[in-house]
Design a protein around this motif. Structure first.
Motif, PDB file in Angstrom:
ATOM      1  N   GLY A  43      -4.286   6.829  -9.293  1.00  0.00           N
ATOM      2  CA  GLY A  43      -3.478   6.633  -7.979  1.00  0.00           C
ATOM      3  C   GLY A  43      -4.486   5.975  -7.180  1.00  0.00           C
ATOM      4  O   GLY A  43      -4.144   5.016  -6.198  1.00  0.00           O
ATOM      5  N   LEU A  44      -5.634   6.429  -6.961  1.00  0.00           N
ATOM      6  CA  LEU A  44      -6.775   5.908  -6.226  1.00  0.00           C
ATOM      7  C   LEU A  44      -6.897   4.260  -6.530  1.00  0.00           C
ATOM      8  O   LEU A  44      -7.016   3.403  -5.435  1.00  0.00           O
ATOM      9  CB  LEU A  44      -8.113   6.694  -6.112  1.00  0.00           C
ATOM     10  N   LEU A  90       0.908  -1.090   0.268  1.00  0.00           N
ATOM     11  CA  LEU A  90      -0.010  -0.036  -0.093  1.00  0.00           C
ATOM     12  C   LEU A  90       0.828   1.181  -0.061  1.00  0.00           C
ATOM     13  O   LEU A  90       0.704   2.148  -0.857  1.00  0.00           O
ATOM     14  CB  LEU A  90      -0.860  -0.141   1.305  1.00  0.00           C
ATOM     15  N   LEU A  91       1.866   1.200   0.829  1.00  0.00           N
ATOM     16  CA  LEU A  91       2.715   2.396   0.973  1.00  0.00           C
ATOM     17  C   LEU A  91       3.354   2.615  -0.528  1.00  0.00           C
ATOM     18  O   LEU A  91       3.632   3.879  -0.781  1.00  0.00           O
ATOM     19  CB  LEU A  91       3.495   2.535   2.061  1.00  0.00           C
ATOM     20  N   GLY A  92       3.772   1.370  -1.272  1.00  0.00           N
ATOM     21  CA  GLY A  92       4.584   1.443  -2.375  1.00  0.00           C
ATOM     22  C   GLY A  92       3.612   2.408  -3.439  1.00  0.00           C
ATOM     23  O   GLY A  92       4.028   3.151  -4.153  1.00  0.00           O
ATOM     24  N   GLY A 148       3.936   5.768  -5.198  1.00  0.00           N
ATOM     25  CA  GLY A 148       4.462   5.741  -6.600  1.00  0.00           C
ATOM     26  C   GLY A 148       3.929   6.747  -7.768  1.00  0.00           C
ATOM     27  O   GLY A 148       2.873   7.662  -7.288  1.00  0.00           O
ATOM     28  N   GLU A 149       4.435   6.906  -8.965  1.00  0.00           N
ATOM     29  CA  GLU A 149       3.772   7.817  -9.983  1.00  0.00           C
ATOM     30  C   GLU A 149       2.664   7.044 -10.603  1.00  0.00           C
ATOM     31  O   GLU A 149       2.748   5.871 -10.806  1.00  0.00           O
ATOM     32  CB  GLU A 149       5.116   7.928 -10.912  1.00  0.00           C
ATOM     33  N   HIS A 150       1.929   8.087 -10.674  1.00  0.00           N
ATOM     34  CA  HIS A 150       0.432   7.346 -11.394  1.00  0.00           C
ATOM     35  C   HIS A 150       0.131   8.654 -12.483  1.00  0.00           C
ATOM     36  O   HIS A 150       0.504   9.636 -12.353  1.00  0.00           O
ATOM     37  CB  HIS A 150      -0.689   7.067 -10.434  1.00  0.00           C
ATOM     38  N   LEU A 198      -0.048  12.855   1.040  1.00  0.00           N
ATOM     39  CA  LEU A 198      -0.199  12.781  -0.270  1.00  0.00           C
ATOM     40  C   LEU A 198      -1.445  13.794  -0.778  1.00  0.00           C
ATOM     41  O   LEU A 198      -1.282  14.931  -1.709  1.00  0.00           O
ATOM     42  CB  LEU A 198      -0.570  11.448  -0.880  1.00  0.00           C
ATOM     43  N   PHE A 199      -2.425  13.706  -0.177  1.00  0.00           N
ATOM     44  CA  PHE A 199      -3.770  14.767  -0.301  1.00  0.00           C
ATOM     45  C   PHE A 199      -3.206  16.017   0.003  1.00  0.00           C
ATOM     46  O   PHE A 199      -3.355  17.155  -0.741  1.00  0.00           O
ATOM     47  CB  PHE A 199      -4.917  14.275   0.447  1.00  0.00           C
ATOM     48  N   ALA A 200      -2.609  16.365   1.245  1.00  0.00           N
ATOM     49  CA  ALA A 200      -2.365  17.592   1.330  1.00  0.00           C
ATOM     50  C   ALA A 200      -1.236  18.218   0.418  1.00  0.00           C
ATOM     51  O   ALA A 200      -1.430  19.430   0.004  1.00  0.00           O
ATOM     52  CB  ALA A 200      -1.371  17.722   2.701  1.00  0.00           C
ATOM     53  N   GLU A 201      -0.296  17.409  -0.108  1.00  0.00           N
ATOM     54  CA  GLU A 201       0.558  17.628  -1.157  1.00  0.00           C
ATOM     55  C   GLU A 201      -0.260  18.255  -2.509  1.00  0.00           C
ATOM     56  O   GLU A 201      -0.158  19.215  -3.253  1.00  0.00           O
ATOM     57  CB  GLU A 201       1.640  16.763  -1.675  1.00  0.00           C
ATOM     58  N   ARG A 202      -1.409  17.470  -2.877  1.00  0.00           N
ATOM     59  CA  ARG A 202      -2.142  17.647  -4.256  1.00  0.00           C
ATOM     60  C   ARG A 202      -2.928  19.042  -3.835  1.00  0.00           C
ATOM     61  O   ARG A 202      -2.941  19.780  -4.757  1.00  0.00           O
ATOM     62  CB  ARG A 202      -2.938  16.606  -4.187  1.00  0.00           C
ATOM     63  N   LEU A 203      -3.441  19.217  -2.779  1.00  0.00           N
ATOM     64  CA  LEU A 203      -4.244  20.200  -2.539  1.00  0.00           C
ATOM     65  C   LEU A 203      -3.206  21.500  -2.546  1.00  0.00           C
ATOM     66  O   LEU A 203      -3.892  22.518  -3.176  1.00  0.00           O
ATOM     67  CB  LEU A 203      -5.064  20.135  -1.152  1.00  0.00           C
ATOM     68  N   GLU A 204      -2.137  21.627  -1.981  1.00  0.00           N
ATOM     69  CA  GLU A 204      -1.504  22.678  -1.973  1.00  0.00           C
ATOM     70  C   GLU A 204      -0.912  23.017  -3.211  1.00  0.00           C
ATOM     71  O   GLU A 204      -0.775  24.194  -3.587  1.00  0.00           O
ATOM     72  CB  GLU A 204      -0.306  22.540  -1.091  1.00  0.00           C
ATOM     73  N   ALA A 205      -0.556  22.187  -4.290  1.00  0.00           N
ATOM     74  CA  ALA A 205       0.021  22.204  -5.266  1.00  0.00           C
ATOM     75  C   ALA A 205      -1.068  23.007  -6.277  1.00  0.00           C
ATOM     76  O   ALA A 205      -0.902  23.563  -7.272  1.00  0.00           O
ATOM     77  CB  ALA A 205       0.365  20.969  -6.132  1.00  0.00           C
ATOM     78  N   ALA A 206      -2.623  22.511  -5.845  1.00  0.00           N
ATOM     79  CA  ALA A 206      -3.724  23.216  -6.618  1.00  0.00           C
ATOM     80  C   ALA A 206      -4.090  24.360  -6.034  1.00  0.00           C
ATOM     81  O   ALA A 206      -5.084  25.382  -6.500  1.00  0.00           O
ATOM     82  CB  ALA A 206      -5.120  22.279  -6.641  1.00  0.00           C
ATOM     83  N   GLY A 207      -3.433  25.043  -5.131  1.00  0.00           N
ATOM     84  CA  GLY A 207      -3.687  26.452  -4.730  1.00  0.00           C
ATOM     85  C   GLY A 207      -4.899  26.435  -3.517  1.00  0.00           C
ATOM     86  O   GLY A 207      -5.296  27.210  -3.123  1.00  0.00           O
ATOM     87  N   ARG A 208      -5.157  24.876  -3.055  1.00  0.00           N
ATOM     88  CA  ARG A 208      -6.335  24.947  -2.099  1.00  0.00           C
ATOM     89  C   ARG A 208      -5.754  24.422  -0.824  1.00  0.00           C
ATOM     90  O   ARG A 208      -4.826  24.065  -0.612  1.00  0.00           O
ATOM     91  CB  ARG A 208      -7.150  23.934  -2.470  1.00  0.00           C
ATOM     92  N   PRO A 209      -6.717  24.959   0.109  1.00  0.00           N
ATOM     93  CA  PRO A 209      -6.110  24.604   1.757  1.00  0.00           C
ATOM     94  C   PRO A 209      -6.142  23.205   2.049  1.00  0.00           C
ATOM     95  O   PRO A 209      -6.891  22.406   1.370  1.00  0.00           O
ATOM     96  CB  PRO A 209      -7.293  25.442   2.556  1.00  0.00           C
TER      97      PRO A 209
END
Length: 207
Positions: free
Chosen positions: A97-98, A83-85, A89-91, A146-157
């Protein structure tokens, strides 16, 4: 300043031998679970290892300690690496990824049904460390990052990242447990339905 005391080589070798022997017995216990299911007995482990029960109890104070060691082995070598792999991982995109993470969990149940049943049966054991819950927390925390990283990259809290991560883990875990009881639909369909739900599926029900 006096020189450091020399290490006792014999004691060091005995400690390493004991550690290796204990690891071998945990491996035998895992194989016993694979053969007999979650209600394995110490006798099953002894037969798997080719030793007597007395030998087992030289390395484990009781069956509960052996169960904890088996849970740690399942978590550390079977569940978490898969699971952690996938989480790291890159998707192609977030939906892919989900799908990869959910597929990894469902395939674990298909590949190792008795180990899964064993781990699930130990959830919330009275008076013992809940190693199953600790594993779930590790997965959820990795997903939250991972979710936090994606949200921050999209400019969202990113304040909802942990809530979403634990929600996804709980959803997948409970649903796949229900599914494992009677397999009412193919595994691939289960995965897609869970991906649909995690990827905004409930919004289709709202006016």
């Amino acid at each position: 300043m006096p020189p450091p005391a020399p290490q006792d080589g014999r004691r060091s070798r005995w400690t390493e031998h004991r550690r290796a022997r204990r690891e071998d017995l945990v491996g035998a216990a895992v194989e016993a679970v694979r053969r007999t299911g979650p209600d394995f007995a110490v006798d099953d482990v002894a037969r798997s290892a080719g030793v007597s029960k007395t030998v087992i109890y030289r390395y484990f104070t009781d069956k509960d300690e052996l169960v904890d060691a088996v849970l740690e082995r399942i978590s550390g070598t079977v569940l978490l690496p898969r699971l952690l792999g996938e989480i790291a991982g890159e998707h192609r995109d977030d939906r892919a990824g989900l799908r990869a993470v959910i597929t990894a969990f469902v395939s674990l149940i298909e590949d190792e049904p008795e180990l899964y049943r064993f781990a699930y049966a130990q959830t919330g054991r009275s008076g013992r460390a809940d190693l199953v819950a600790a594993t779930e927390h590790q997965i959820a925390d990795a997903l939250a990052a991972l979710f936090a990283e994606r949200l921050e990259a999209a400019g969202r809290p990113s304040t909802a990242a942990t809530t979403w991560a634990y929600g996804v883990v709980g959803m997948v875990q409970l649903t796949t447990h229900w599914w494992s009881m009677s397999r009412p639909l193919p595994a691939a369909d289960l995965v897609e339905q869970l991906v649909d739900l995690a990827d905004g599926g409930l919004s289709a029900l709202l006016p």
